[in-house]
Design a protein around this motif. Structure first.
Motif, PDB file in Angstrom:
ATOM      1  N   VAL A  72       0.870  -1.169   0.000  1.00 25.95           N
ATOM      2  CA  VAL A  72       0.000   0.000   0.000  1.00 25.95           C
ATOM      3  C   VAL A  72       0.908   1.219   0.000  1.00 25.95           C
ATOM      4  N   ASP A  73       0.824   2.024  -1.049  1.00 19.94           N
ATOM      5  CA  ASP A  73       1.677   3.204  -1.211  1.00 19.94           C
ATOM      6  C   ASP A  73       0.898   4.471  -0.887  1.00 19.94           C
ATOM      7  N   PHE A  74       1.412   5.240   0.063  1.00 25.35           N
ATOM      8  CA  PHE A  74       0.805   6.518   0.417  1.00 25.35           C
ATOM      9  C   PHE A  74       1.756   7.658   0.065  1.00 25.35           C
ATOM     10  N   ILE A  75       1.211   8.764  -0.403  1.00 20.57           N
ATOM     11  CA  ILE A  75       2.000   9.973  -0.530  1.00 20.57           C
ATOM     12  C   ILE A  75       1.646  10.892   0.628  1.00 20.57           C
ATOM     13  N   ILE A  76       2.651  11.619   1.089  1.00 20.12           N
ATOM     14  CA  ILE A  76       2.507  12.479   2.264  1.00 20.12           C
ATOM     15  C   ILE A  76       2.315  13.920   1.794  1.00 20.12           C
ATOM     16  N   PHE A  77       1.246  14.535   2.236  1.00 15.63           N
ATOM     17  CA  PHE A  77       0.972  15.929   1.928  1.00 15.63           C
ATOM     18  C   PHE A  77       1.128  16.784   3.185  1.00 15.63           C
ATOM     19  N   SER A  78       1.699  17.966   3.034  1.00 15.99           N
ATOM     20  CA  SER A  78       1.698  18.943   4.120  1.00 15.99           C
ATOM     21  C   SER A  78       0.308  19.534   4.235  1.00 15.99           C
ATOM     22  N   LYS A  79      -0.210  19.631   5.450  1.00 15.41           N
ATOM     23  CA  LYS A  79      -1.532  20.228   5.633  1.00 15.41           C
ATOM     24  C   LYS A  79      -1.510  21.726   5.366  1.00 15.41           C
ATOM     25  N   ILE A  80      -0.352  22.352   5.548  1.00 20.61           N
ATOM     26  CA  ILE A  80      -0.247  23.796   5.349  1.00 20.61           C
ATOM     27  C   ILE A  80      -0.198  24.142   3.869  1.00 20.61           C
ATOM     28  N   THR A  81       0.693  23.475   3.125  1.00 22.80           N
ATOM     29  CA  THR A  81       0.900  23.817   1.711  1.00 22.80           C
ATOM     30  C   THR A  81       0.043  22.997   0.767  1.00 22.80           C
ATOM     31  N   LYS A  82      -0.491  21.862   1.251  1.00 25.92           N
ATOM     32  CA  LYS A  82      -1.262  20.922   0.424  1.00 25.92           C
ATOM     33  C   LYS A  82      -0.409  20.318  -0.693  1.00 25.92           C
ATOM     34  N   LYS A  83       0.918  20.368  -0.531  1.00 25.99           N
ATOM     35  CA  LYS A  83       1.830  19.821  -1.528  1.00 25.99           C
ATOM     36  C   LYS A  83       2.449  18.521  -1.033  1.00 25.99           C
ATOM     37  N   ILE A  84       2.895  17.697  -1.976  1.00 26.80           N
ATOM     38  CA  ILE A  84       3.551  16.434  -1.633  1.00 26.80           C
ATOM     39  C   ILE A  84       4.906  16.709  -0.999  1.00 26.80           C
ATOM     40  N   VAL A  85       5.170  16.081   0.131  1.00 28.34           N
ATOM     41  CA  VAL A  85       6.467  16.232   0.791  1.00 28.34           C
ATOM     42  C   VAL A  85       7.217  14.910   0.916  1.00 28.34           C
ATOM     43  N   GLY A  86       6.547  13.797   0.632  1.00 28.96           N
ATOM     44  CA  GLY A  86       7.231  12.510   0.739  1.00 28.96           C
ATOM     45  C   GLY A  86       6.285  11.355   0.465  1.00 28.96           C
ATOM     46  N   GLU A  87       6.737  10.176   0.812  1.00 39.16           N
ATOM     47  CA  GLU A  87       5.921   8.975   0.656  1.00 39.16           C
ATOM     48  C   GLU A  87       6.229   7.997   1.774  1.00 39.16           C
ATOM     49  N   VAL A  88       5.247   7.179   2.096  1.00 39.57           N
ATOM     50  CA  VAL A  88       5.438   6.097   3.065  1.00 39.57           C
ATOM     51  C   VAL A  88       4.722   4.879   2.505  1.00 39.57           C
ATOM     52  N   VAL A  89       5.426   3.754   2.512  1.00 37.32           N
ATOM     53  CA  VAL A  89       4.934   2.547   1.836  1.00 37.32           C
ATOM     54  C   VAL A  89       4.953   1.363   2.790  1.00 37.32           C
ATOM     55  N   ILE A  90       3.822   0.693   2.886  1.00 37.04           N
ATOM     56  CA  ILE A  90       3.757  -0.602   3.565  1.00 37.04           C
ATOM     57  C   ILE A  90       3.930  -1.646   2.472  1.00 37.04           C
ATOM     58  N   ASN A  91       5.021  -2.383   2.507  1.00 34.35           N
ATOM     59  CA  ASN A  91       5.328  -3.307   1.412  1.00 34.35           C
ATOM     60  C   ASN A  91       5.627  -4.715   1.918  1.00 34.35           C
ATOM     61  N   ASP A  92       5.787  -5.616   0.974  1.00 31.77           N
ATOM     62  CA  ASP A  92       6.072  -7.026   1.307  1.00 31.77           C
ATOM     63  C   ASP A  92       5.083  -7.558   2.342  1.00 31.77           C
ATOM     64  N   ILE A  93       3.801  -7.272   2.124  1.00 29.87           N
ATOM     65  CA  ILE A  93       2.771  -7.743   3.052  1.00 29.87           C
ATOM     66  C   ILE A  93       2.622  -9.258   2.915  1.00 29.87           C
ATOM     67  N   TYR A  94       2.832  -9.948   4.013  1.00 34.49           N
ATOM     68  CA  TYR A  94       2.730 -11.404   4.057  1.00 34.49           C
ATOM     69  C   TYR A  94       1.571 -11.731   4.997  1.00 34.49           C
ATOM     70  N   ARG A  95       0.398 -11.963   4.422  1.00 30.46           N
ATOM     71  CA  ARG A  95      -0.810 -12.066   5.238  1.00 30.46           C
ATOM     72  C   ARG A  95      -0.830 -13.306   6.122  1.00 30.46           C
TER      73      ARG A  95
END
Length: 201
Positions: A72-95
């Protein structure tokens, strides 16, 4: 009465005090590509990125991850600027094991040390343990990336060991620190104690 259809994708927003996370999708490809390629040298080093990505590369990447149920790939937005500042990814999910990996990247140095990474990690972990029903989430950090290691420890990750020569960059190998957090550790730190995120940042 006319019922408005609900787009489930629009509901997938994780909101905090300083940032909000949205699932990375095609609608963000231009801004994502531009922001990532404008990243600072620290981002290049700590993520192992050795190339500039074209729009075609990003389109292909987005197509691939949209079909990958192990992440699951998320992009991180600043609440102040509403612009992308980074990403955080949950990967290699082994259910079967209820486990996964995690990685986070802030694209520009100007967005370091603002609490963005701390809050994004908290939101991603909350989603991983709460929505994905994971038991263990792990990550790796370059052994000399002390700032990142301190951040992970602050959020609740624990060091497990060293992966010797685990990362190769520009003719050299570097050790990686392996770290993890378990669902009961997360729950005890943030849920059971009625944790206030404002006091943590």
């Amino acid at each position: 009465m006319i019922k408005k259809s609900i787009n489930v994708k629009e509901l997938l927003e994780l909101s905090g005090e300083k940032v909000f996370l949205k699932k990375l999708g095609k609608e963000y490809e231009d801004e994502y590509c531009r922001t990532f390629n404008e990243g600072d040298i620290e981002t290049t080093i700590f993520t192992g990125t050795q190339q500039v990505f074209s729009k075609t590369d990003v389109e292909s990447y987005l197509q691939n991850i949209s079909l990958d149920s192990s992440r699951v790939d998320f992009i991180i937005f600043s609440k102040i600027t509403k612009k992308i500042v980074g990403e955080v990814v949950i990967n290699d999910i082994y259910r079967n094991n209820r486990s996964s990996g995690l990685r986070i990247c802030m694209f520009k140095k100007e967005d370091f040390s603002k609490g963005y990474g701390t809050e994004a990690l908290f939101l991603a972990l909350h989603y991983g343990f709460g929505m994905l029903n994971l038991h263990r989430i792990e990550l790796e950090a370059l052994i000399f990336n002390e700032r990142a290691i301190q951040l992970y420890e602050k959020v609740g990750f624990k060091k497990e060991g060293i992966k010797r020569d685990g990362w190769y960059f520009n003719h050299r190998y570097y050790d990686l620190v392996t770290m993890s957090i378990l669902e009961d550790e997360f729950r005890q730190k943030y849920i059971d104690n009625q944790f206030n995120l404002k006091d943590f940042l």
